[in-house]
Design a protein around this motif. Structure first.
Motif, mmCIF file in Angstrom:
data_model
loop_
_atom_site.group_PDB
_atom_site.id
_atom_site.type_symbol
_atom_site.label_atom_id
_atom_site.label_comp_id
_atom_site.label_asym_id
_atom_site.label_seq_id
_atom_site.Cartn_x
_atom_site.Cartn_y
_atom_site.Cartn_z
ATOM 1 N N MET A 137 51.049 31.376 61.702
ATOM 2 C CA MET A 137 51.255 29.989 62.083
ATOM 3 C C MET A 137 51.447 29.873 63.580
ATOM 4 O O MET A 137 52.205 30.612 64.154
ATOM 5 N N ILE A 157 53.851 25.190 65.300
ATOM 6 C CA ILE A 157 54.854 24.416 64.569
ATOM 7 C C ILE A 157 56.050 24.093 65.446
ATOM 8 O O ILE A 157 56.409 22.942 65.641
ATOM 9 N N LYS A 202 49.854 23.670 56.833
ATOM 10 C CA LYS A 202 51.186 23.743 57.425
ATOM 11 C C LYS A 202 51.661 22.388 57.921
ATOM 12 O O LYS A 202 50.892 21.624 58.490
ATOM 13 N N LEU A 238 56.678 23.692 55.636
ATOM 14 C CA LEU A 238 55.863 24.787 55.134
ATOM 15 C C LEU A 238 55.090 25.359 56.312
ATOM 16 O O LEU A 238 54.306 24.662 56.948
ATOM 17 N N GLY A 239 55.361 26.640 56.607
ATOM 18 C CA GLY A 239 54.730 27.275 57.753
ATOM 19 C C GLY A 239 53.857 28.436 57.356
ATOM 20 O O GLY A 239 53.111 28.383 56.383
ATOM 21 N N GLU A 240 53.948 29.515 58.116
ATOM 22 C CA GLU A 240 53.116 30.694 57.878
ATOM 23 C C GLU A 240 53.439 31.343 56.532
ATOM 24 O O GLU A 240 52.548 31.652 55.754
ATOM 25 N N GLN A 292 54.777 30.896 53.028
ATOM 26 C CA GLN A 292 55.088 29.864 52.040
ATOM 27 C C GLN A 292 55.589 30.465 50.729
ATOM 28 O O GLN A 292 55.544 29.832 49.678
ATOM 29 N N GLU A 295 61.288 29.542 59.432
ATOM 30 C CA GLU A 295 60.877 28.276 60.052
ATOM 31 C C GLU A 295 61.460 27.091 59.295
ATOM 32 O O GLU A 295 61.884 26.104 59.885
ATOM 33 N N CYS A 296 61.454 27.188 57.968
ATOM 34 C CA CYS A 296 61.990 26.098 57.151
ATOM 35 C C CYS A 296 63.496 25.983 57.349
ATOM 36 O O CYS A 296 64.037 24.877 57.459
#
Length: 212
Positions: free
Chosen positions: A1, A4, A91, A107-109, A111, A133-134
C-alpha cells in the motif's frame, strides 16, 4: 500500500477545521485513486454484544455523498462476523454498519486482521490485531474528535469573555480584544501541540514505506 498515510497528511488541516464525517468522505475519495490490491480479505470482527446472532452487518464504503455496500455477513452464535475474499478490496475508508450504528475502519495493504469493537467508544476502545494502519486510523479519529471538542470549549470561553466585555459597555474592546488575546488560546495551543505530535509519530513510523 502506498499513499494511505500521505492522504492523511494532505487533508489533515481540513480535518481539523470541519466535521469528521465530511472529511472522511473526502479522504475516501482520495484513497479511491489507489488501484493496487493485496493478498485477499479476511476480516474477523468481534461485535462485543453490539449485535445478536443472526443480525446482518454490512461492510460499506464511501463514494461522493453516499455509502454503498461492498459485502455483508451474519453474526454467528459467538457474536462474530467474518468477511473473506480471494482478492483484497480497494484500499480506503470503509464502514461496518449494523442496526443504527457504525464504525469507520481503514483497509490497507494487509486486509487479514481481527477487530474487537469497544464497549462504548468504538474509535477509542476497539482493538485491532494485525493491520497497524487500521489501528492508527482509529487513533487518528480519537485525536480529531478531541481536537473538535477542544475547539468548542475554546469557542465557549471566547464567547463568555466577549459577552462580559459587551455588558461592560466597552464596545471597541469587546470587538477586538478577544481576537488578539482570547481566553481559549491556551486550549487551542495545547490541542495543536498534541495533534501535531501524533502526526509526527505517524510520519516517523511510516517514513520510507509510505509517501509523505
Amino acid at each position: 500500500m502506498t499513499g494511505i498515510l500521505c492522504s492523511f497528511a494532505v487533508v489533515v488541516r481540513i480535518i481539523y477545521q470541519n466535521m469528521l464525517r465530511r472529511i472522511l468522505l473526502c479522504l475516501a475519495l482520495l484513497l479511491l485513486g489507489s488501484q493496487l490490491f493485496g493478498q485477499g480479505l479476511d476480516l474477523q470482527v468481534d461485535m462485543n454484544n453490539h449485535a445478536k446472532p443472526g443480525d446482518t452487518v454490512l461492510l460499506a464504503y464511501y463514494y461522493k455523498d453516499g455509502r454503498y455496500v461492498a459485502d455483508s455477513a451474519f453474526v454467528d452464535t459467538k457474536g462474530h462476523v467474518r468477511y473473506q475474499r480471494d482478492t483484497a478490496l480497494l484500499k480506503g475508508v470503509y464502514l461496518l454498519i449494523w442496526g443504527g450504528d457504525y464504525i469507520d475502519i481503514l483497509l490497507g495493504e494487509d486486509q487479514t486482521f481481527k477487530l474487537k469493537l469497544g464497549e462504548k467508544d468504538y474509535s477509542g476502545q476497539s482493538i485491532v490485531e494485525g493491520a497497524p494502519e487500521c489501528a492508527d486510523f482509529l487513533k487518528l479519529q480519537v485525536h480529531l474528535r478531541d481536537a473538535q471538542q477542544t475547539a468548542r470549549k475554546a469557542h465557549q470561553l471566547d464567547s463568555v469573555a466577549l459577552d462580559a466585555l459587551r455588558k461592560q459597555g466597552d464596545t471597541l474592546t469587546g470587538r477586538s480584544k478577544p481576537f488578539t488575546n482570547r481566553p481559549g488560546d491556551s486550549l487551542r495551543k495545547a490541542s495543536d501541540q498534541a495533534f501535531n505530535a501524533y502526526m509526527d509519530t505517524l510520519k516517523t513510523r511510516y517514513q520510507g514505506h509510505y509517501l509523505w
